[in-house]
Design a protein around this motif. Structure first.
Motif, PDB file in Angstrom:
ATOM      1  N   ARG A   1       0.824  -1.466   0.392  1.00 63.13           N
ATOM      2  CA  ARG A   1       0.249   0.241  -0.014  1.00 63.13           C
ATOM      3  C   ARG A   1       0.797   1.238  -0.116  1.00 63.13           C
ATOM      4  O   ARG A   1       0.172   2.321  -0.438  1.00 63.13           O
ATOM      5  CB  ARG A   1      -1.223   0.558   1.399  1.00 63.13           C
ATOM      6  CG  ARG A   1      -1.881   1.219   1.024  1.00 63.13           C
ATOM      7  CD  ARG A   1      -3.102   0.727   2.403  1.00 63.13           C
ATOM      8  NE  ARG A   1      -3.719  -0.311   2.150  1.00 63.13           N
ATOM      9  CZ  ARG A   1      -4.842  -0.538   3.029  1.00 63.13           C
ATOM     10  NH1 ARG A   1      -4.626  -0.134   4.174  1.00 63.13           N
ATOM     11  NH2 ARG A   1      -5.340  -2.078   2.957  1.00 63.13           N
TER      12      ARG A   1
ATOM     13  N   ASN B   1      -4.170  -3.154  -1.874  1.00 64.38           N
ATOM     14  CA  ASN B   1      -2.571  -4.145  -0.653  1.00 64.38           C
ATOM     15  C   ASN B   1      -2.829  -3.747   1.014  1.00 64.38           C
ATOM     16  O   ASN B   1      -3.374  -3.027   1.418  1.00 64.38           O
ATOM     17  CB  ASN B   1      -1.977  -2.571  -1.461  1.00 64.38           C
ATOM     18  CG  ASN B   1      -2.145  -2.955  -3.082  1.00 64.38           C
ATOM     19  OD1 ASN B   1      -2.535  -3.447  -3.454  1.00 64.38           O
ATOM     20  ND2 ASN B   1      -1.466  -1.392  -3.575  1.00 64.38           N
TER      21      ASN B   1
ATOM     22  N   ASN C   1      -1.615   2.834  -2.951  1.00 61.80           N
ATOM     23  CA  ASN C   1      -2.352   3.765  -2.249  1.00 61.80           C
ATOM     24  C   ASN C   1      -3.922   2.999  -2.804  1.00 61.80           C
ATOM     25  O   ASN C   1      -4.921   3.706  -3.099  1.00 61.80           O
ATOM     26  CB  ASN C   1      -2.565   5.071  -1.524  1.00 61.80           C
ATOM     27  CG  ASN C   1      -3.444   5.376  -0.528  1.00 61.80           C
ATOM     28  OD1 ASN C   1      -3.444   3.719   0.112  1.00 61.80           O
ATOM     29  ND2 ASN C   1      -3.753   6.125  -0.224  1.00 61.80           N
ATOM     30  N   HIS C   2      -3.764   2.015  -2.153  1.00 62.08           N
ATOM     31  CA  HIS C   2      -4.826   0.648  -2.949  1.00 62.08           C
ATOM     32  C   HIS C   2      -5.706   0.531  -1.695  1.00 62.08           C
ATOM     33  O   HIS C   2      -5.069  -0.743  -1.062  1.00 62.08           O
ATOM     34  CB  HIS C   2      -4.447  -0.041  -4.283  1.00 62.08           C
ATOM     35  CG  HIS C   2      -6.504  -0.494  -4.861  1.00 62.08           C
ATOM     36  ND1 HIS C   2      -6.906  -1.122  -4.282  1.00 62.08           N
ATOM     37  CD2 HIS C   2      -6.780   0.278  -5.642  1.00 62.08           C
ATOM     38  CE1 HIS C   2      -8.381  -1.675  -4.676  1.00 62.08           C
ATOM     39  NE2 HIS C   2      -8.118  -0.781  -6.038  1.00 62.08           N
TER      40      HIS C   2
ATOM     41  N   SER D   1      -0.483  -2.703   4.237  1.00 56.68           N
ATOM     42  CA  SER D   1      -0.032  -1.333   4.789  1.00 56.68           C
ATOM     43  C   SER D   1       1.448  -2.529   5.704  1.00 56.68           C
ATOM     44  O   SER D   1       1.264  -3.508   5.510  1.00 56.68           O
ATOM     45  CB  SER D   1      -0.912  -0.639   5.754  1.00 56.68           C
ATOM     46  OG  SER D   1      -0.253  -2.065   7.138  1.00 56.68           O
TER      47      SER D   1
END
Length: 161
Positions: free
Chosen positions: A46, A54, A50-51, A56
């Protein structure tokens, strides 16, 4: 309580729990209740793209600490927000996931199931050698590459099954 029961039963029956399509809350719930390693079969970093699909960095660390793996996804919009990607962009995710989760965490997930959205120079399994070569050029050993391409997935399956 039903979700906890499902996770428990899946663990008892040797079923692989995949969190790639889960919400963040669902991810954390599964990780807290599963006694066995969990997989994110096709999820990326992510922090690079930044989806919400995805992972972190915190999620990757937790998944790795539990013995789980994440398979790098080649779907263009999960690699870069604009959907225009190259093998280099995929390698960026592999390298980052290695840096966050370690060499026993990274796997290849691809998600080659007919997506044709976005622009990618890696459209099918026939071009996987390009990704392999780029990742190798970034300094990984043959042993690490073996883990990324199949070893980590086999280890995780052995632990669950």
């Amino acid at each position: 309580s039903f979700g906890r029961e499902v996770v428990e039963r899946m663990n008892e029956r040797g079923m692989v729990i995949d969190v790639s399509h889960m919400s963040d809350g669902g991810f954390w719930d599964v990780l807290s209740y599963s006694k066995k390693p969990v997989v994110a079969s096709h999820s990326n970093a992510r922090s690079i793209c930044n989806h919400p699909r995805n992972l972190s960095d915190e999620m990757m660390k937790a998944l790795a600490e539990k013995g789980g793996i994440a398979g790098v996804n080649f779907y263009p919009y999960f690699v870069r927000e604009n959907g225009k990607i190259s093998a280099e962009d995929i390698a960026d995710h592999i390298v980052h996931m290695y840096q966050v989760g370690g060499e026993d965490f990274v796997a290849i997930g691809t998600d080659f199931d007919g997506f044709d959205e976005g622009k990618s120079d890696i459209k099918d399994i026939g071009q996987m050698g390009r990704v392999y070569d780029i990742v190798k050029q970034r300094g990984f050993t043959e042993s690490q590459m073996e883990k990324f391409w199949c070893g980590n997935a086999l280890r995780m399956l052995d632990a669950v099954l």
